[in-house]
Each structure stands twice: as structure tokens, then as C-alpha cells.
Motif scaffolding. Structure first.
Motif, PDB file in Angstrom:
ATOM      1  N   PRO A  42      -2.399  90.452 101.234  1.00 44.04           N
ATOM      2  CA  PRO A  42      -3.082  91.332 100.275  1.00 44.04           C
ATOM      3  C   PRO A  42      -2.205  91.768  99.098  1.00 44.04           C
ATOM      4  CG  PRO A  42      -2.466  92.554 102.224  1.00 44.04           C
ATOM      5  CD  PRO A  42      -2.118  91.112 102.493  1.00 44.04           C
ATOM      6  N   ALA A  43      -0.903  91.640  99.246  1.00 46.03           N
ATOM      7  CA  ALA A  43       0.006  92.124  98.202  1.00 46.03           C
ATOM      8  C   ALA A  43       0.574  90.959  97.405  1.00 46.03           C
ATOM      9  CB  ALA A  43       1.144  92.918  98.834  1.00 46.03           C
ATOM     10  N   GLU A  44       0.735  91.197  96.124  1.00 45.20           N
ATOM     11  CA  GLU A  44       1.368  90.212  95.256  1.00 45.20           C
ATOM     12  C   GLU A  44       2.880  90.400  95.347  1.00 45.20           C
ATOM     13  OE1 GLU A  44       0.986  88.900  90.575  1.00 45.20           O
ATOM     14  OE2 GLU A  44       0.220  90.835  91.212  1.00 45.20           O
ATOM     15  N   ARG A  45       3.611  89.298  95.489  1.00 51.71           N
ATOM     16  CA  ARG A  45       5.063  89.344  95.597  1.00 51.71           C
ATOM     17  C   ARG A  45       5.662  88.845  94.291  1.00 51.71           C
ATOM     18  NH1 ARG A  45       6.533  92.344  99.738  1.00 51.71           N
ATOM     19  NH2 ARG A  45       8.452  91.186  99.918  1.00 51.71           N
ATOM     20  N   LEU A  46       6.719  89.503  93.830  1.00 50.25           N
ATOM     21  CA  LEU A  46       7.355  89.146  92.566  1.00 50.25           C
ATOM     22  C   LEU A  46       8.775  88.649  92.780  1.00 50.25           C
ATOM     23  CD1 LEU A  46       6.326  92.171  90.308  1.00 50.25           C
ATOM     24  CD2 LEU A  46       5.145  89.994  90.608  1.00 50.25           C
ATOM     25  N   SER A  47       9.140  87.689  91.946  1.00 49.28           N
ATOM     26  CA  SER A  47      10.520  87.213  91.847  1.00 49.28           C
ATOM     27  C   SER A  47      10.946  87.429  90.404  1.00 49.28           C
ATOM     28  CB  SER A  47      10.603  85.719  92.159  1.00 49.28           C
ATOM     29  OG  SER A  47      10.151  85.439  93.454  1.00 49.28           O
ATOM     30  N   CYS A  67      16.019  86.625  91.945  1.00 50.19           N
ATOM     31  CA  CYS A  67      15.830  87.538  93.073  1.00 50.19           C
ATOM     32  C   CYS A  67      14.444  87.185  93.609  1.00 50.19           C
ATOM     33  CB  CYS A  67      15.881  88.992  92.624  1.00 50.19           C
ATOM     34  SG  CYS A  67      17.460  89.496  91.938  1.00 50.19           S
ATOM     35  N   ARG A  68      14.389  86.532  94.766  1.00 52.71           N
ATOM     36  CA  ARG A  68      13.164  85.873  95.231  1.00 52.71           C
ATOM     37  C   ARG A  68      12.273  86.745  96.112  1.00 52.71           C
ATOM     38  NH1 ARG A  68      12.061  82.886  99.792  1.00 52.71           N
ATOM     39  NH2 ARG A  68      14.248  83.031 100.373  1.00 52.71           N
ATOM     40  N   GLU A  69      11.068  86.976  95.623  1.00 54.63           N
ATOM     41  CA  GLU A  69       9.917  87.504  96.365  1.00 54.63           C
ATOM     42  C   GLU A  69      10.172  88.779  97.162  1.00 54.63           C
ATOM     43  OE1 GLU A  69       9.073  83.956  98.571  1.00 54.63           O
ATOM     44  OE2 GLU A  69       7.854  83.134  96.945  1.00 54.63           O
ATOM     45  N   GLY A  70      11.038  89.630  96.684  1.00 54.19           N
ATOM     46  CA  GLY A  70      11.332  90.847  97.427  1.00 54.19           C
ATOM     47  C   GLY A  70      10.582  92.067  96.956  1.00 54.19           C
ATOM     48  N   ILE A  71       9.897  91.960  95.829  1.00 50.69           N
ATOM     49  CA  ILE A  71       9.228  93.123  95.253  1.00 50.69           C
ATOM     50  C   ILE A  71       7.723  92.962  95.394  1.00 50.69           C
ATOM     51  CG2 ILE A  71       8.922  94.508  93.163  1.00 50.69           C
ATOM     52  CD1 ILE A  71      11.820  94.474  94.280  1.00 50.69           C
ATOM     53  N   THR A  72       7.090  93.948  96.002  1.00 55.82           N
ATOM     54  CA  THR A  72       5.637  93.974  96.099  1.00 55.82           C
ATOM     55  C   THR A  72       5.103  94.630  94.835  1.00 55.82           C
ATOM     56  OG1 THR A  72       5.793  94.206  98.494  1.00 55.82           O
ATOM     57  CG2 THR A  72       3.691  94.764  97.487  1.00 55.82           C
TER      58      THR A  72
END
Length: 131
Positions: A42-47, A67-72
Motif C-alpha cells: 500500500p505504500a510507495e517506496r522512494l530511492s 539510497c535504495r527504497e528506504g523511505i515510505t
């Protein structure tokens, strides 16, 4: 031929500060900055990523720090790290380009994921083509 390679710093928690420092100390070399977004449940992940021009005129190596996919990400409440990255990139005259990508978990290996992203960036003229 210019070789483009991803260098993973981490997932974007405390290592985002290392990415910001790399941007500050190498501001004259910044080629572009990117925000890669991928759906993961359900959450978008950011790099967050930044590509740098080769260090010397005779060099053929173009690093892309990520910085890979650690931020929602939530449009209702963007994270402080998201705002920090965007503000810092804009201060360096490198406003981030947002690119939708598949989540890295859809690839058997991280190297395939990074090759996929390099392909997308080249097709969209966001990285120089192979020469």
C-alpha cells in the motif's frame, strides 16, 4: 565508453546525510538527481540518487550514488528526509527528476535492478548514451 554504475549507500535513513555531503563536496560534478518511486504494497517506496560526471576529462566512469527504497512516501505527509533531499538538490541547481520504476524485489539480483534503471534513464535521455 562511459561506464555508469550504481553505488548503494544504504536505504536512506542516516546514509541520506552521506549522499547530501557527496552532493555538497562535488557540486561541480552533479549531472542529475533522481527520485525513484516504486509501489510496494500500500505504500510507495522512494530511492534517492545522484549521478556525477566523470572526475577527470580522460575518465570514463560515471558513478550514481543511491539510497535504495528506504523511505515510505505519502502525499498527505511527505517525510522529512524527502523534503531534505529535494531542498538540498534544488540548492545545488539539480532539482530531482521523479521516475517510476519496479520495486527491486521483482528482480532476482540487485545488479539486474540497477541495469533496468540505467536502461530507463538512458531511454529518457537522463544519462548520456553509450559512446
Amino acid at each position: 565508453m562511459i561506464q555508469q554504475r550504481f553505488i548503494e549507500l544504504g536505504e536512506g535513513y542516516s546514509d541520506i546525510y552521506e549522499l547530501l555531503e557527496l552532493m555538497s563536496t562535488n557540486s561541480h560534478r552533479i549531472y542529475k538527481s533522481y527520485i525513484f518511486s516504486s509501489g510496494d504494497g500500500p505504500a510507495e517506496r522512494l530511492s534517492f540518487a545522484v549521478s556525477f560526471s566523470p572526475a577527470r576529462a580522460d575518465s570514463h566512469y560515471m558513478p550514481i550514488y543511491i539510497c535504495r527504497e528506504g523511505i515510505t512516501y505519502s502525499a498527505d505527509k511527505p517525510s522529512k528526509r524527502y523534503n531534505l533531499f529535494v531542498e538540498h538538490a534544488e540548492a545545488m541547481n539539480a532539482s530531482p527528476i521523479r521516475v517510476e520504476v519496479k520495486h527491486s524485489s521483482q528482480f532476482a539480483e540487485k545488479d539486474l535492478f540497477y541495469q533496468y534503471i540505467i536502461g530507463i534513464l538512458r531511454l529518457n535521455h537522463l544519462l548520456p548514451p553509450l559512446q
